[in-house]
Design a protein around this motif. Structure first.
Motif, PDB file in Angstrom:
ATOM      1  N   GLU A 104      85.330  78.062 101.747  1.00 23.61           N
ATOM      2  CA  GLU A 104      84.294  78.579 102.514  1.00 23.61           C
ATOM      3  C   GLU A 104      83.149  79.240 101.635  1.00 23.61           C
ATOM      4  OE1 GLU A 104      85.577  81.500 105.586  1.00 23.61           O
ATOM      5  OE2 GLU A 104      87.241  80.177 106.192  1.00 23.61           O
ATOM      6  N   ALA A 105      83.515  80.001 100.769  1.00 25.34           N
ATOM      7  CA  ALA A 105      82.733  80.587  99.874  1.00 25.34           C
ATOM      8  C   ALA A 105      81.896  79.337  98.957  1.00 25.34           C
ATOM      9  CB  ALA A 105      83.262  81.297  98.693  1.00 25.34           C
ATOM     10  N   LEU A 106      82.549  78.342  98.716  1.00 32.45           N
ATOM     11  CA  LEU A 106      81.734  77.285  97.889  1.00 32.45           C
ATOM     12  C   LEU A 106      81.032  76.540  98.890  1.00 32.45           C
ATOM     13  CD1 LEU A 106      84.341  75.671  95.472  1.00 32.45           C
ATOM     14  CD2 LEU A 106      82.689  77.390  94.922  1.00 32.45           C
ATOM     15  N   GLY A 137      91.391  71.368 102.861  1.00 31.21           N
ATOM     16  CA  GLY A 137      90.706  70.374 102.999  1.00 31.21           C
ATOM     17  C   GLY A 137      89.287  70.542 102.792  1.00 31.21           C
ATOM     18  N   LEU A 138      88.742  71.635 103.205  1.00 30.44           N
ATOM     19  CA  LEU A 138      87.336  72.150 102.894  1.00 30.44           C
ATOM     20  C   LEU A 138      87.201  72.428 101.672  1.00 30.44           C
ATOM     21  CD1 LEU A 138      84.565  73.160 104.222  1.00 30.44           C
ATOM     22  CD2 LEU A 138      85.544  75.469 104.330  1.00 30.44           C
ATOM     23  N   VAL A 143      84.481  71.288  96.496  1.00 33.02           N
ATOM     24  CA  VAL A 143      84.673  71.353  95.023  1.00 33.02           C
ATOM     25  C   VAL A 143      83.962  69.679  94.513  1.00 33.02           C
ATOM     26  CG1 VAL A 143      86.042  71.105  92.974  1.00 33.02           C
ATOM     27  CG2 VAL A 143      86.558  73.056  94.890  1.00 33.02           C
ATOM     28  N   ALA A 144      84.424  68.784  95.280  1.00 30.49           N
ATOM     29  CA  ALA A 144      84.089  67.617  94.986  1.00 30.49           C
ATOM     30  C   ALA A 144      82.525  67.408  94.896  1.00 30.49           C
ATOM     31  CB  ALA A 144      84.762  66.476  95.688  1.00 30.49           C
ATOM     32  N   ARG A 145      82.018  68.038  95.938  1.00 26.66           N
ATOM     33  CA  ARG A 145      80.363  68.370  96.050  1.00 26.66           C
ATOM     34  C   ARG A 145      79.820  69.029  94.983  1.00 26.66           C
ATOM     35  NH1 ARG A 145      77.387  70.892 101.196  1.00 26.66           N
ATOM     36  NH2 ARG A 145      75.115  70.728 100.370  1.00 26.66           N
ATOM     37  N   ALA A 172      94.950  75.435  93.810  1.00 25.40           N
ATOM     38  CA  ALA A 172      94.835  75.313  92.209  1.00 25.40           C
ATOM     39  C   ALA A 172      94.744  73.668  91.981  1.00 25.40           C
ATOM     40  CB  ALA A 172      95.983  75.913  91.771  1.00 25.40           C
ATOM     41  N   ALA A 173      95.666  72.970  92.646  1.00 20.21           N
ATOM     42  CA  ALA A 173      95.924  71.394  92.504  1.00 20.21           C
ATOM     43  C   ALA A 173      94.452  70.607  92.755  1.00 20.21           C
ATOM     44  CB  ALA A 173      96.838  70.858  93.422  1.00 20.21           C
ATOM     45  N   VAL A 174      93.565  71.280  93.517  1.00 24.52           N
ATOM     46  CA  VAL A 174      92.198  70.696  93.963  1.00 24.52           C
ATOM     47  C   VAL A 174      91.455  71.029  92.637  1.00 24.52           C
ATOM     48  CG1 VAL A 174      90.453  70.908  95.547  1.00 24.52           C
ATOM     49  CG2 VAL A 174      92.514  70.597  96.504  1.00 24.52           C
ATOM     50  N   LEU A 175      91.514  72.275  92.494  1.00 27.59           N
ATOM     51  CA  LEU A 175      90.520  72.675  91.275  1.00 27.59           C
ATOM     52  C   LEU A 175      90.971  71.760  89.958  1.00 27.59           C
ATOM     53  CD1 LEU A 175      90.174  76.541  91.776  1.00 27.59           C
ATOM     54  CD2 LEU A 175      88.615  74.617  92.361  1.00 27.59           C
TER      55      LEU A 175
END
Length: 211
Positions: A104-106, A137-138, A143-145, A172-175
């Motif tokens: 949400e912050a990103l 999911g968000l 992060v990709a964006r 953490a896996a997403v980052l």
């Protein structure tokens, strides 16, 4: 400098020799996103002290804090006194030691600040343990964006202090998947290493002068 040459010709002046555009060195932009949630309490203040020091070196540095919401701290850290700067930052952040909503912050950062601070493809430093409590999911989408719009996405994770660490938590896996560089931040030495990285990569680049 074609524009200046045409202006001289319109004034009846012979542009000989032809005017040329000068080149200037401009420091690279940096953005720091600091997780100030409860699990990061031992590290976030050290990181903001580092942000204050980096802001004094010149160049453009934007600093944001987040836990359950995003807060811009760039102005608070402009004080010449680091203690005053940190006191102002503490008063500004309403959710210090709160929960963790990284996605949400990103999303708020990308929506409200991306066009203002990402226009020159800065380096983005994200200090967080990746323990997301919101929508993973968000987080993945945002992060990709963010990674597409910056030159480097540097993930500073204090949990990397352990040689047995693995990004098993979903956030953490997403980052881990999107960060172009990863470092630890569990003590002063590791933060100083980040400072040296900033100094090494902030040598600037030559761009045409607008004068």
């Amino acid at each position: 400098d074609l524009r200046r040459a045409l202006q001289m010709m319109l004034r009846g002046l012979a542009p000989v020799p032809l005017p040329r555009r000068s080149r200037q060195l401009r420091a690279r932009d940096w953005v720091m996103l600091v997780d100030v949630s409860g699990s990061m309490a031992a590290y976030s203040r050290m990181a903001l002290h580092l942000a204050w020091a980096l802001a004094r070196r010149g160049g453009r540095l934007e600093v944001f804090a987040f836990a359950t919401r995003l807060t811009r701290l760039t102005r608070d850290l402009r004080s010449a006194d680091p203690d005053v700067a940190l006191q102002r930052a503490s008063r500004t952040v309403a959710d210090w030691d709160g929960g963790t909503r990284i996605g949400e912050a990103l999303a708020e950062f990308n929506r409200d600040w991306g066009r203002r601070v990402l226009t020159r493809a800065p380096w983005v430093v994200l200090l967080s343990d990746g323990l997301e409590r919101g929508d993973v999911g968000l987080l993945r989408d945002e992060v990709a964006r963010l990674a597409r719009q910056c030159r480097e996405l540097v993930w500073i994770n204090p949990l990397r202090r352990s040689p047995r660490y693995a990004p098993l938590a979903a956030g953490a896996a997403v980052l881990d998947r999107h960060a172009s560089r990863q470092y630890s931040a569990h003590n002063v030495e590791s933060l100083l290493a980040l400072g040296r990285l900033v100094e090494r990569e902030s040598g600037g680049r030559y761009l045409p002068s607008i004068e």
